[in-house]
Write a protein that holds these residues in place. Sequence first.
Motif, PDB file in Angstrom:
ATOM      1  N   ALA A   1      42.689  27.644  41.259  1.00 43.00           N
ATOM      2  CA  ALA A   1      42.135  27.545  42.611  1.00 43.00           C
ATOM      3  C   ALA A   1      43.030  28.236  43.641  1.00 43.00           C
ATOM      4  CB  ALA A   1      41.925  26.084  42.979  1.00 43.00           C
ATOM      5  N   GLY A   2      44.356  28.112  43.466  1.00 41.96           N
ATOM      6  CA  GLY A   2      45.278  28.725  44.427  1.00 41.96           C
ATOM      7  C   GLY A   2      45.153  30.238  44.439  1.00 41.96           C
ATOM      8  N   THR A   3      45.005  30.832  43.277  1.00 45.89           N
ATOM      9  CA  THR A   3      44.871  32.285  43.203  1.00 45.89           C
ATOM     10  C   THR A   3      43.534  32.724  43.787  1.00 45.89           C
ATOM     11  OG1 THR A   3      46.195  32.227  41.185  1.00 45.89           O
ATOM     12  CG2 THR A   3      45.021  34.269  41.649  1.00 45.89           C
ATOM     13  N   LYS A   4      42.468  31.980  43.454  1.00 45.63           N
ATOM     14  CA  LYS A   4      41.154  32.322  44.020  1.00 45.63           C
ATOM     15  C   LYS A   4      41.217  32.331  45.540  1.00 45.63           C
ATOM     16  CE  LYS A   4      38.142  30.549  40.380  1.00 45.63           C
ATOM     17  NZ  LYS A   4      37.240  29.460  39.986  1.00 45.63           N
ATOM     18  N   SER A   5      41.900  31.327  46.090  1.00 48.62           N
ATOM     19  CA  SER A   5      41.956  31.224  47.540  1.00 48.62           C
ATOM     20  C   SER A   5      42.810  32.347  48.137  1.00 48.62           C
ATOM     21  CB  SER A   5      42.441  29.824  47.901  1.00 48.62           C
ATOM     22  OG  SER A   5      43.247  29.844  49.023  1.00 48.62           O
ATOM     23  N   ALA A   6      43.914  32.732  47.470  1.00 52.15           N
ATOM     24  CA  ALA A   6      44.731  33.855  47.949  1.00 52.15           C
ATOM     25  C   ALA A   6      43.943  35.167  47.874  1.00 52.15           C
ATOM     26  CB  ALA A   6      46.019  33.953  47.123  1.00 52.15           C
ATOM     27  N   VAL A   7      43.180  35.346  46.800  1.00 54.39           N
ATOM     28  CA  VAL A   7      42.326  36.529  46.659  1.00 54.39           C
ATOM     29  C   VAL A   7      41.284  36.547  47.782  1.00 54.39           C
ATOM     30  CG1 VAL A   7      40.476  37.512  45.223  1.00 54.39           C
ATOM     31  CG2 VAL A   7      42.646  36.857  44.172  1.00 54.39           C
ATOM     32  N   GLY A   8      40.669  35.384  48.011  1.00 54.71           N
ATOM     33  CA  GLY A   8      39.659  35.275  49.061  1.00 54.71           C
ATOM     34  C   GLY A   8      40.217  35.627  50.433  1.00 54.71           C
ATOM     35  N   GLN A   9      41.415  35.133  50.709  1.00 50.66           N
ATOM     36  CA  GLN A   9      42.039  35.426  52.020  1.00 50.66           C
ATOM     37  C   GLN A   9      42.285  36.907  52.202  1.00 50.66           C
ATOM     38  OE1 GLN A   9      45.470  33.334  53.478  1.00 50.66           O
ATOM     39  NE2 GLN A   9      44.873  31.456  52.429  1.00 50.66           N
ATOM     40  N   LEU A  10      42.738  37.572  51.152  1.00 50.45           N
ATOM     41  CA  LEU A  10      42.994  39.008  51.254  1.00 50.45           C
ATOM     42  C   LEU A  10      41.696  39.777  51.434  1.00 50.45           C
ATOM     43  CD1 LEU A  10      45.783  39.960  48.687  1.00 50.45           C
ATOM     44  CD2 LEU A  10      45.847  40.146  51.182  1.00 50.45           C
ATOM     45  N   LEU A  11      40.683  39.433  50.625  1.00 53.02           N
ATOM     46  CA  LEU A  11      39.434  40.203  50.690  1.00 53.02           C
ATOM     47  C   LEU A  11      38.722  40.020  52.027  1.00 53.02           C
ATOM     48  CD1 LEU A  11      38.071  39.837  47.036  1.00 53.02           C
ATOM     49  CD2 LEU A  11      39.257  41.799  48.076  1.00 53.02           C
TER      50      LEU A  11
ATOM     51  N   GLU B   1      31.884  42.001  44.498  1.00 53.07           N
ATOM     52  CA  GLU B   1      31.570  43.262  45.199  1.00 53.07           C
ATOM     53  C   GLU B   1      32.807  44.154  45.248  1.00 53.07           C
ATOM     54  OE1 GLU B   1      28.628  44.317  46.120  1.00 53.07           O
ATOM     55  OE2 GLU B   1      27.638  42.468  45.476  1.00 53.07           O
ATOM     56  N   ALA B   2      33.977  43.545  45.438  1.00 50.13           N
ATOM     57  CA  ALA B   2      35.216  44.334  45.483  1.00 50.13           C
ATOM     58  C   ALA B   2      35.446  45.048  44.155  1.00 50.13           C
ATOM     59  CB  ALA B   2      36.409  43.423  45.802  1.00 50.13           C
ATOM     60  N   SER B   3      35.015  44.413  43.049  1.00 47.49           N
ATOM     61  CA  SER B   3      35.295  45.000  41.735  1.00 47.49           C
ATOM     62  C   SER B   3      34.539  46.309  41.523  1.00 47.49           C
ATOM     63  CB  SER B   3      34.967  43.996  40.622  1.00 47.49           C
ATOM     64  OG  SER B   3      33.574  43.880  40.448  1.00 47.49           O
ATOM     65  N   THR B   4      33.405  46.495  42.184  1.00 50.20           N
ATOM     66  CA  THR B   4      32.656  47.755  42.024  1.00 50.20           C
ATOM     67  C   THR B   4      32.782  48.663  43.246  1.00 50.20           C
ATOM     68  OG1 THR B   4      30.654  46.633  42.784  1.00 50.20           O
ATOM     69  CG2 THR B   4      30.942  46.808  40.413  1.00 50.20           C
ATOM     70  N   TRP B   5      33.510  48.202  44.265  1.00 48.37           N
ATOM     71  CA  TRP B   5      33.619  48.978  45.510  1.00 48.37           C
ATOM     72  C   TRP B   5      34.111  50.417  45.281  1.00 48.37           C
ATOM     73  CZ3 TRP B   5      37.640  51.161  48.338  1.00 48.37           C
ATOM     74  CH2 TRP B   5      37.343  51.496  49.655  1.00 48.37           C
ATOM     75  N   PRO B   6      35.164  50.634  44.443  1.00 45.43           N
ATOM     76  CA  PRO B   6      35.633  52.015  44.259  1.00 45.43           C
ATOM     77  C   PRO B   6      34.565  52.938  43.651  1.00 45.43           C
ATOM     78  CG  PRO B   6      37.356  50.498  43.614  1.00 45.43           C
ATOM     79  CD  PRO B   6      36.087  49.682  43.785  1.00 45.43           C
TER      80      PRO B   6
ATOM     81  N   ALA C   1      50.327  50.500  38.605  1.00 46.87           N
ATOM     82  CA  ALA C   1      51.644  49.979  38.976  1.00 46.87           C
ATOM     83  C   ALA C   1      51.797  49.913  40.497  1.00 46.87           C
ATOM     84  CB  ALA C   1      52.735  50.845  38.355  1.00 46.87           C
ATOM     85  N   VAL C   2      51.403  50.998  41.174  1.00 45.41           N
ATOM     86  CA  VAL C   2      51.563  51.053  42.635  1.00 45.41           C
ATOM     87  C   VAL C   2      50.731  49.956  43.303  1.00 45.41           C
ATOM     88  CG1 VAL C   2      51.033  52.459  44.674  1.00 45.41           C
ATOM     89  CG2 VAL C   2      52.090  53.527  42.661  1.00 45.41           C
ATOM     90  N   LEU C   3      49.477  49.825  42.886  1.00 49.98           N
ATOM     91  CA  LEU C   3      48.577  48.860  43.539  1.00 49.98           C
ATOM     92  C   LEU C   3      49.027  47.429  43.286  1.00 49.98           C
ATOM     93  CD1 LEU C   3      45.305  50.710  42.599  1.00 49.98           C
ATOM     94  CD2 LEU C   3      46.107  50.340  44.950  1.00 49.98           C
ATOM     95  N   ALA C   4      49.493  47.138  42.069  1.00 49.73           N
ATOM     96  CA  ALA C   4      49.968  45.784  41.776  1.00 49.73           C
ATOM     97  C   ALA C   4      51.146  45.443  42.682  1.00 49.73           C
ATOM     98  CB  ALA C   4      50.355  45.667  40.308  1.00 49.73           C
TER      99      ALA C   4
ATOM    100  N   ARG D   1      47.382  45.351  51.784  1.00 50.06           N
ATOM    101  CA  ARG D   1      47.129  44.565  50.572  1.00 50.06           C
ATOM    102  C   ARG D   1      45.626  44.397  50.335  1.00 50.06           C
ATOM    103  NH1 ARG D   1      50.170  39.191  51.253  1.00 50.06           N
ATOM    104  NH2 ARG D   1      49.867  38.988  49.002  1.00 50.06           N
ATOM    105  N   ALA D   2      44.868  44.232  51.424  1.00 50.37           N
ATOM    106  CA  ALA D   2      43.414  44.071  51.301  1.00 50.37           C
ATOM    107  C   ALA D   2      42.761  45.363  50.817  1.00 50.37           C
ATOM    108  CB  ALA D   2      42.815  43.649  52.640  1.00 50.37           C
ATOM    109  N   TYR D   3      43.294  46.515  51.223  1.00 48.37           N
ATOM    110  CA  TYR D   3      42.756  47.787  50.745  1.00 48.37           C
ATOM    111  C   TYR D   3      43.087  47.983  49.268  1.00 48.37           C
ATOM    112  CZ  TYR D   3      41.766  52.712  50.173  1.00 48.37           C
ATOM    113  OH  TYR D   3      41.262  53.896  49.713  1.00 48.37           O
ATOM    114  N   ALA D   4      44.290  47.576  48.855  1.00 39.46           N
ATOM    115  CA  ALA D   4      44.733  47.798  47.471  1.00 39.46           C
ATOM    116  C   ALA D   4      44.014  46.887  46.472  1.00 39.46           C
ATOM    117  CB  ALA D   4      46.248  47.576  47.370  1.00 39.46           C
ATOM    118  N   LEU D   5      43.632  45.670  46.908  1.00 43.05           N
ATOM    119  CA  LEU D   5      43.124  44.686  45.943  1.00 43.05           C
ATOM    120  C   LEU D   5      41.830  45.101  45.226  1.00 43.05           C
ATOM    121  CD1 LEU D   5      43.326  42.029  44.477  1.00 43.05           C
ATOM    122  CD2 LEU D   5      42.540  40.852  46.539  1.00 43.05           C
ATOM    123  N   PRO D   6      40.776  45.577  45.934  1.00 43.77           N
ATOM    124  CA  PRO D   6      39.577  46.015  45.192  1.00 43.77           C
ATOM    125  C   PRO D   6      39.883  47.138  44.205  1.00 43.77           C
ATOM    126  CG  PRO D   6      39.083  45.795  47.531  1.00 43.77           C
ATOM    127  CD  PRO D   6      40.573  45.660  47.388  1.00 43.77           C
TER     128      PRO D   6
END
Length: 282
Positions: free
Chosen positions: A9-19, A44-49, A107-110, A123-128
């Motif tokens: 849940a903590g990771t989902k919420s951190a991902v949500g905050q960034l997106l 949606e972020a997963s197919t954005w690129p 590596a760069v995006l991580a 960070r929000a641009y890099a995550l998708p």
Amino acid sequence: MIAWESMDAGTKSAVGQLLRQHPDYERWQARAHGGDPELTAFLEASTWPDDIRKDRRFYTTGREEPTATLPGFPDMERRLHWHYVDRPVNPGAGTGPAAGVIDRQLAVLARIVGDRQATMAERAYALPWLIHLVGDAHQPLHAASRYGPDGQSDNGGNLVSIVNPFAARYTSMSLHRYWDDLPGPPWLRDGRLASAARSLAALHRPPTSPGTPEQWLDESWRLARERVYPPGDDAVPTISATFHEDALAIAGRRVAEAGYRLADLLQRLLHSGPRREDRNDR
Ligand SMILES: [Zn+2]
């Protein structure tokens, strides 16, 4: 979807905050039919690129003039060379450095996504991109190409035509498209996506080792060398039932592995700092 189901849940919420900081967040929500907005943003972020390939706000260097930079974006470049690395499957072929930079970008995006010193916008641009490229790295033809006697790459099977008699509608396609679409169409959403993800996750348990991006790409390259090109010398091969069955199993397993490994990566990047209840910095 497999990654989302595997994250705490903590990771989902951190991902949500960034997106939520991503400039296209509202567009993603507008496309959804209700449901959890954090899950919607993640899917949606997963197919954005891939979605921006046809989006006229963006441009491709060398083909078009740069478009105006919109708020929240570093620029509007489509970064087509981020999706793959063109490593030769036939020995001795492909002189010079491989085209494509998915290896370096993972590596760069991580690093950017996990960097608390970077801005939220960065960070929000890099995550998708990171979500998407973990998937791409597991598709064998995003890590390999076959080279002809003329030294020309087949662009990850994009230049190889095949006939797929098992396709629902159009049976002529590139080998690359065949492999892209094996796990299911990119527009799967809602209940049908959830049930497809559930059956894949039931069939494939999490890999014993999360591995590194270099290992994921190496696995993809080996698959491309051994099991991804249809056998025979036909200029336009027809996919056989045996080949198709094998390919479906490989593609399903690769997508499941990508999901589990993405969840593991995001948990390590986003949920390793101080416990959430100890933080009051946002
Ligand atoms: Zn891609």
